[in-house]
Scaffold this motif. Structure first.
Motif, short mmCIF file in Angstrom:
data_model
loop_
_atom_site.label_atom_id
_atom_site.label_comp_id
_atom_site.label_asym_id
_atom_site.label_seq_id
_atom_site.Cartn_x
_atom_site.Cartn_y
_atom_site.Cartn_z
N HIS A 153 36.86 34.01 40.84
CA HIS A 153 38.19 34.15 40.25
C HIS A 153 38.90 32.81 40.04
CE1 HIS A 153 42.52 35.92 40.56
NE2 HIS A 153 42.16 35.71 39.31
N PHE A 182 44.39 41.72 39.14
CA PHE A 182 45.09 41.42 40.39
C PHE A 182 46.59 41.17 40.23
CE2 PHE A 182 40.78 39.57 41.86
CZ PHE A 182 40.37 40.81 42.32
N THR A 183 47.06 41.02 39.01
CA THR A 183 48.50 40.76 38.83
C THR A 183 49.21 41.87 38.08
OG1 THR A 183 48.07 39.47 36.82
CG2 THR A 183 48.23 38.25 38.89
N TRP A 187 45.81 46.06 41.65
CA TRP A 187 44.66 45.95 42.53
C TRP A 187 44.74 44.62 43.27
CZ3 TRP A 187 41.01 49.82 43.08
CH2 TRP A 187 41.07 50.86 42.15
N ALA A 188 44.03 44.52 44.39
CA ALA A 188 44.06 43.27 45.16
C ALA A 188 42.66 42.88 45.61
CB ALA A 188 44.96 43.42 46.38
N ASP A 189 42.46 41.59 45.72
CA ASP A 189 41.26 41.01 46.28
C ASP A 189 41.43 41.08 47.80
OD1 ASP A 189 39.37 39.25 47.32
OD2 ASP A 189 39.76 37.68 45.84
N SER A 193 43.55 38.61 50.53
CA SER A 193 44.83 39.11 51.04
C SER A 193 45.11 38.59 52.45
CB SER A 193 44.87 40.64 51.02
OG SER A 193 44.01 41.19 52.00
N VAL A 223 37.57 45.04 46.40
CA VAL A 223 38.81 45.15 45.62
C VAL A 223 39.50 46.45 46.03
CG1 VAL A 223 39.77 45.39 43.30
CG2 VAL A 223 37.92 43.76 43.73
N GLN A 229 46.73 47.57 50.66
CA GLN A 229 46.90 46.11 50.68
C GLN A 229 47.51 45.59 51.97
OE1 GLN A 229 48.54 44.86 46.88
NE2 GLN A 229 47.08 46.15 45.80
#
Length: 258
Positions: A153, A182-183, A187-189, A193, A223, A229
């Motif tokens: 990324h 992700f933005t 969704w998040a890595d 995090s 992910v 999160q």
């Protein structure tokens, strides 16, 4: 809840390198594997059905190629094989289990490094997968999408980022796709995090001294959807033994599977 993801670059090769005795000690609730490189008839040995797990495989039609698997200590309510596109599913790239409100997915996105046609296919997969991800993000379910996404990324995610800006896996279009995920798409890595450290890689080329010098790429992810999160407790990359050119990504969550 512990979840492990690893690209084994051939599950039979990983078995010969001691992967399964190691796995038995990890007490993982779910294990996601990519690049099994095996047909169903090559996976009937007890080694490939580890004790205590429900085991699911999605093999590619082409022998010795691609393929994903999931092992789960908990019996899934549902198992979904494939993304729903023949050209993707014939390569064995998507497997999902559903346990209660949680979905865990083993994903193997294509590499585009071998030739231009494969990069075109990679973009095609990404284009079709994004609407699926957007739809999942809107649902009431929790998702953990484990796997080899074949994209680093940010600059922190590969050692030689300057030299790789025109190479598959670190192309501007690929990175922008993850930026959107992700933005804009909530969704998040999961790893990032809680871990912002440099030199955290999951794959090393077999060329040169990449492993010895830690000249790697972080292309394997967990992910996670929005409601998970704040549930990540730990994230680590296991490097004490080598089962593959990828390392296992181990993550623990404050989450109860019922």
């Amino acid at each position: 809840m512990r979840i492990i993801s690893i690209n084994t670059n051939g599950i039979r090769a990983a078995e010969r390198k001691g992967f399964f005795p190691w796995l038995a000690k990890q007490d993982a609730d779910v294990v996601c594997i990519q690049e099994t490189k095996a047909q169903p008839e090559q996976l009937i040995a007890d080694a490939f059905r580890p004790n205590g797990y429900h085991c699911y495989y999605h093999s590619a039609e082409k022998k010795g190629y691609s393929g994903v698997a999931i092992y789960s200590k908990h019996h899934p309510d549902n198992v979904i094989v494939g993304m729903g596109f023949d050209d993707i599913d014939s390569e064995g790239r998507y497997l999902e289990i559903q346990i209660g409100k949680l979905s865990v997915i083993s994903l193997y996105l294509p590499s585009g490094s071998s030739k231009e046609e494969r990069q075109t296919f990679k973009y095609s997969v990404m284009d079709r997968f994004m609407p699926i991800l957007q739809e999942k993000a809107k649902s009431e379910r929790d998702f953990i999408i484990c796997g080899d996404w074949n994209i680093a990324h940010k600059e922190i995610d590969l050692k030689n980022w300057k030299a790789n800006q025109k190479n598959s896996g670190f192309l501007p279009e690929e990175r922008a796709w993850l930026d959107q995920l992700f933005t804009q798409e909530l969704w998040a890595d999961g790893f990032r995090s809680i871990n912002q450290e440099p030199d955290q890689y999951t794959w090393w080329s077999n060329r040169g001294q990449a492993w010895a010098k830690n000249v790697g790429w972080r292309i394997d992810y967990q992910v996670i959807s929005e409601h998970l999160q704040d549930k990540v407790l730990s994230a680590s990359i296991y490097k004490d033994e080598r089962f593959s050119d990828h390392a296992p990504l181990i993550m623990d969550y404050d989450y109860s599977l019922k």
